[in-house]
Design a protein around this motif. Structure first.
Motif, mmCIF file in Angstrom:
data_model
loop_
_atom_site.group_PDB
_atom_site.id
_atom_site.type_symbol
_atom_site.label_atom_id
_atom_site.label_comp_id
_atom_site.label_asym_id
_atom_site.label_seq_id
_atom_site.Cartn_x
_atom_site.Cartn_y
_atom_site.Cartn_z
ATOM 1 N N GLY A 181 31.665 -57.833 16.497
ATOM 2 C CA GLY A 181 30.668 -57.677 17.553
ATOM 3 C C GLY A 181 29.507 -56.810 17.089
ATOM 4 N N LYS A 182 28.463 -56.799 17.889
ATOM 5 C CA LYS A 182 27.329 -55.915 17.601
ATOM 6 C C LYS A 182 26.685 -55.468 18.911
ATOM 7 C CE LYS A 182 23.125 -57.629 16.497
ATOM 8 N NZ LYS A 182 22.412 -57.713 17.788
ATOM 9 N N PHE A 183 25.934 -54.374 18.823
ATOM 10 C CA PHE A 183 25.093 -53.983 19.944
ATOM 11 C C PHE A 183 23.922 -54.963 20.023
ATOM 12 C CE2 PHE A 183 26.516 -49.487 18.767
ATOM 13 C CZ PHE A 183 27.436 -49.406 19.789
ATOM 14 N N TRP A 194 21.700 -59.161 12.352
ATOM 15 C CA TRP A 194 23.062 -58.797 12.740
ATOM 16 C C TRP A 194 23.499 -57.466 12.127
ATOM 17 C CZ3 TRP A 194 27.682 -58.209 9.903
ATOM 18 C CH2 TRP A 194 28.856 -58.220 10.653
ATOM 19 N N LEU A 195 23.109 -57.231 10.877
ATOM 20 C CA LEU A 195 23.808 -56.220 10.082
ATOM 21 C C LEU A 195 23.707 -54.793 10.617
ATOM 22 C CD1 LEU A 195 25.515 -55.590 7.629
ATOM 23 C CD2 LEU A 195 23.445 -55.551 6.239
ATOM 24 N N ASP A 196 22.500 -54.312 10.889
ATOM 25 C CA ASP A 196 22.364 -52.890 11.246
ATOM 26 C C ASP A 196 23.091 -52.556 12.543
ATOM 27 O OD1 ASP A 196 21.026 -52.147 9.012
ATOM 28 O OD2 ASP A 196 19.040 -52.151 9.916
ATOM 29 N N GLU A 197 22.942 -53.410 13.541
ATOM 30 C CA GLU A 197 23.590 -53.105 14.824
ATOM 31 C C GLU A 197 25.080 -53.436 14.807
ATOM 32 O OE1 GLU A 197 21.956 -50.837 16.003
ATOM 33 O OE2 GLU A 197 21.517 -51.500 18.050
ATOM 34 N N ALA A 198 25.492 -54.334 13.921
ATOM 35 C CA ALA A 198 26.929 -54.589 13.763
ATOM 36 C C ALA A 198 27.582 -53.416 13.046
ATOM 37 C CB ALA A 198 27.163 -55.881 12.991
ATOM 38 N N ARG A 199 26.865 -52.871 12.065
ATOM 39 C CA ARG A 199 27.396 -51.703 11.351
ATOM 40 C C ARG A 199 27.516 -50.516 12.307
ATOM 41 N NH1 ARG A 199 23.416 -50.761 8.336
ATOM 42 N NH2 ARG A 199 23.964 -51.971 6.499
ATOM 43 N N ARG A 200 26.446 -50.283 13.069
ATOM 44 C CA ARG A 200 26.466 -49.141 13.998
ATOM 45 C C ARG A 200 27.596 -49.322 15.015
ATOM 46 N NH1 ARG A 200 23.475 -47.035 18.750
ATOM 47 N NH2 ARG A 200 22.430 -49.026 19.072
ATOM 48 N N TYR A 201 27.769 -50.547 15.489
ATOM 49 C CA TYR A 201 28.850 -50.837 16.439
ATOM 50 C C TYR A 201 30.213 -50.595 15.769
ATOM 51 C CZ TYR A 201 31.960 -53.477 19.456
ATOM 52 O OH TYR A 201 33.008 -53.835 20.252
ATOM 53 N N CYS A 204 17.199 -38.012 15.770
ATOM 54 C CA CYS A 204 17.577 -39.421 15.609
ATOM 55 C C CYS A 204 18.791 -39.732 16.486
ATOM 56 C CB CYS A 204 17.893 -39.720 14.140
ATOM 57 S SG CYS A 204 19.456 -39.026 13.586
ATOM 58 N N ASP A 205 19.088 -41.001 16.560
ATOM 59 C CA ASP A 205 20.303 -41.428 17.258
ATOM 60 C C ASP A 205 21.496 -41.082 16.358
ATOM 61 O OD1 ASP A 205 21.244 -44.009 19.293
ATOM 62 O OD2 ASP A 205 22.544 -43.361 17.666
ATOM 63 N N MET A 206 22.393 -40.238 16.853
ATOM 64 C CA MET A 206 23.516 -39.763 16.034
ATOM 65 C C MET A 206 24.379 -40.923 15.540
ATOM 66 S SD MET A 206 24.949 -37.184 14.603
ATOM 67 C CE MET A 206 24.246 -35.705 15.338
ATOM 68 N N SER A 207 24.592 -41.921 16.398
ATOM 69 C CA SER A 207 25.452 -43.041 15.984
ATOM 70 C C SER A 207 24.808 -43.816 14.834
ATOM 71 C CB SER A 207 25.732 -43.971 17.163
ATOM 72 O OG SER A 207 24.570 -44.666 17.562
ATOM 73 N N ARG A 208 23.484 -43.828 14.809
ATOM 74 C CA ARG A 208 22.786 -44.513 13.723
ATOM 75 C C ARG A 208 22.909 -43.697 12.429
ATOM 76 N NH1 ARG A 208 19.739 -48.738 14.855
ATOM 77 N NH2 ARG A 208 19.570 -48.189 17.048
ATOM 78 N N ALA A 209 22.791 -42.371 12.551
ATOM 79 C CA ALA A 209 22.928 -41.520 11.365
ATOM 80 C C ALA A 209 24.335 -41.652 10.781
ATOM 81 C CB ALA A 209 22.638 -40.069 11.731
ATOM 82 N N VAL A 210 25.328 -41.680 11.641
ATOM 83 C CA VAL A 210 26.717 -41.801 11.167
ATOM 84 C C VAL A 210 26.891 -43.149 10.450
ATOM 85 C CG1 VAL A 210 29.120 -42.041 11.940
ATOM 86 C CG2 VAL A 210 27.670 -40.211 12.871
ATOM 87 N N ALA A 211 26.364 -44.211 11.057
ATOM 88 C CA ALA A 211 26.495 -45.540 10.439
ATOM 89 C C ALA A 211 25.771 -45.586 9.098
ATOM 90 C CB ALA A 211 25.958 -46.610 11.374
#
Ligand code: FEO
Length: 383
Positions: A166-168, A177-184, A280-287
């Protein structure tokens, strides 16, 4: 509503009104709650949607059914973004059998009490015969909850993959797909690498033509691309060479050090990117930290400790099993820089993380000594 195959319809909904997914993740492009319908001699519905979209989903479902009544409601996952509308579905279609495994019904009972419906408890490998379509079940415990199971349509070769793949992002937003699937993946499922590996091994035994997840688009075409990403993420391996520099700055001097390091790395032919942890968005930094093999954390010292965003970043990485990486540090402090020591101690407890020998110390602002150390750290990271 649209066709996935001749007999299978997408009947999910977009949510562009949501502020935070799971109460914590910003989703600027919304999210989709996916639900599917298989038309055959028997009719099966796969999952419901979040309660905020109940009316829209029921309208879509009614339209898709066109007067028919579903025989089965298959529950892949009981988390409320997918299961919240089960009672509303059963009010409308009380004759439908609810299909799940033992754990499915334990959790549903906790949310809804005893469902007034016939329950069909399946085991791994069981098959529901809809007529032309035979649906088998693949248990995927802890991808992302203990009851999760995928379904496989043996006829159209479709894997209904639950949260996996899945992805956001709502389907109405076209995006890669990739960036938001990775973050998800990293933020939602990332802790559960071993169970994901188990599910991938089971999926490898199937002939899969399409993947229908609970969020995001149906995946078609080069499915190996998606499976390879899941294999990397679930074994905590980086995707590509490069360095991520995450910084927490107060007056801009730590940020300047981070950007200088980034420039030095690029000058050495190394891909590098920075993020401001305070903004920044923390979830994005973690991903992003999971994308690369090397991470540098640059942080001011605050009250003889870490500034809260640095602490939160490191804690998030720990909770997602961040491993198999090299980590370096830049610290700043005007009279007693402490942050590198604290960060080093924190990362020493991570599995398979090696720490850079060079630590950069900024005493308030960049000086000759700090520039020298930044160059040495860049040399060390560029190897
Ligand atoms: Fe989209 Fe784990 O639920």
């Amino acid at each position: 509503m649209f066709k996935i195959t001749d007999d299978i319809l997408y009947i999910g909904v977009d949510d562009n009104d949501i502020d935070l997914f799971e109460g914590q993740y910003a989703v600027p492009n919304g999210v989709s709650y996916n639900s599917y319908l298989c038309f055959d001699e028997k009719i099966a519905v796969f999952d419901t949607v979040d309660k905020s979209k109940k009316e829209e989903w029921l309208r879509t479902l009614d339209k898709a059914l066109n007067g028919a009544a579903p025989d089965y409601l298959i529950i892949s996952h009981t988390e409320p973004d997918h299961a919240a509308c089960i009672p509303a579905f059963l009010e409308r279609y009380p004759a439908a059998k609810v299909v799940g495994n033992e754990k499915t019904f334990i959790i549903l009972n906790r949310f809804f009490g005893d469902l007034k419906a016939e329950k069909l408890i399946v085991k791994e490998g069981d098959i529901i015969d809809l007529g032309k379509h035979k649906i088998s079940f693949i248990f995927a415990q802890m991808v992302h909850w203990p009851e999760v199971m995928m379904s496989y349509d043996q006829t159209d070769k479709i894997l209904f993959s639950a949260d996996a793949f899945g992805k956001f992002g709502a389907l109405s937003h076209e995006e890669d797909w990739l960036d938001e699937a990775r973050r998800y993946y990293i933020n939602i499922v990332g802790k559960y690498g071993n169970p994901v590996q188990g599910a991938l091994k089971k999926a490898a035994a199937l002939n899969i033509q399409k993947i229908c997840p609970l969020h995001g688009p149906t995946l078609v075409g080069d499915l190996d691309f998606y499976i390879r990403k899941y294999d990397l993420w679930s074994t905590y391996r980086p995707e590509e060479e490069g360095v991520f520099i995450a910084y927490a700055s107060v007056y801009g001097n730590t940020a300047a050090a981070a950007e200088k390091l980034c420039a030095e790395l690029k000058a050495r032919g190394v891909k590098a990117e920075t993020a401001d942890l305070n903004r920044c968005d923390m979830s994005r930094a973690v991903a992003t930290a999971f994308k690369y093999p090397k991470l540098v954390v640059a942080s001011v010292t605050c009250d003889a400790g870490l500034i809260p965003c640095t602490e939160a970043f490191i804690n998030k990485l720990r909770s997602k099993n961040f491993s198999n990486r090299t980590v370096g540090f830049i610290q700043n402090g005007s009279w007693a820089p402490m942050s590198a020591k604290i960060m080093r101690t924190a990362f020493e407890s991570f599995k398979a993380v090696s720490l850079c020998g060079v630590t950069v110390t900024v005493n308030s602002a960049l000086d000759e000594q700090a520039y020298k150390q930044l160059n040495e750290l860049a040399d060390e990271l560029a190897v």
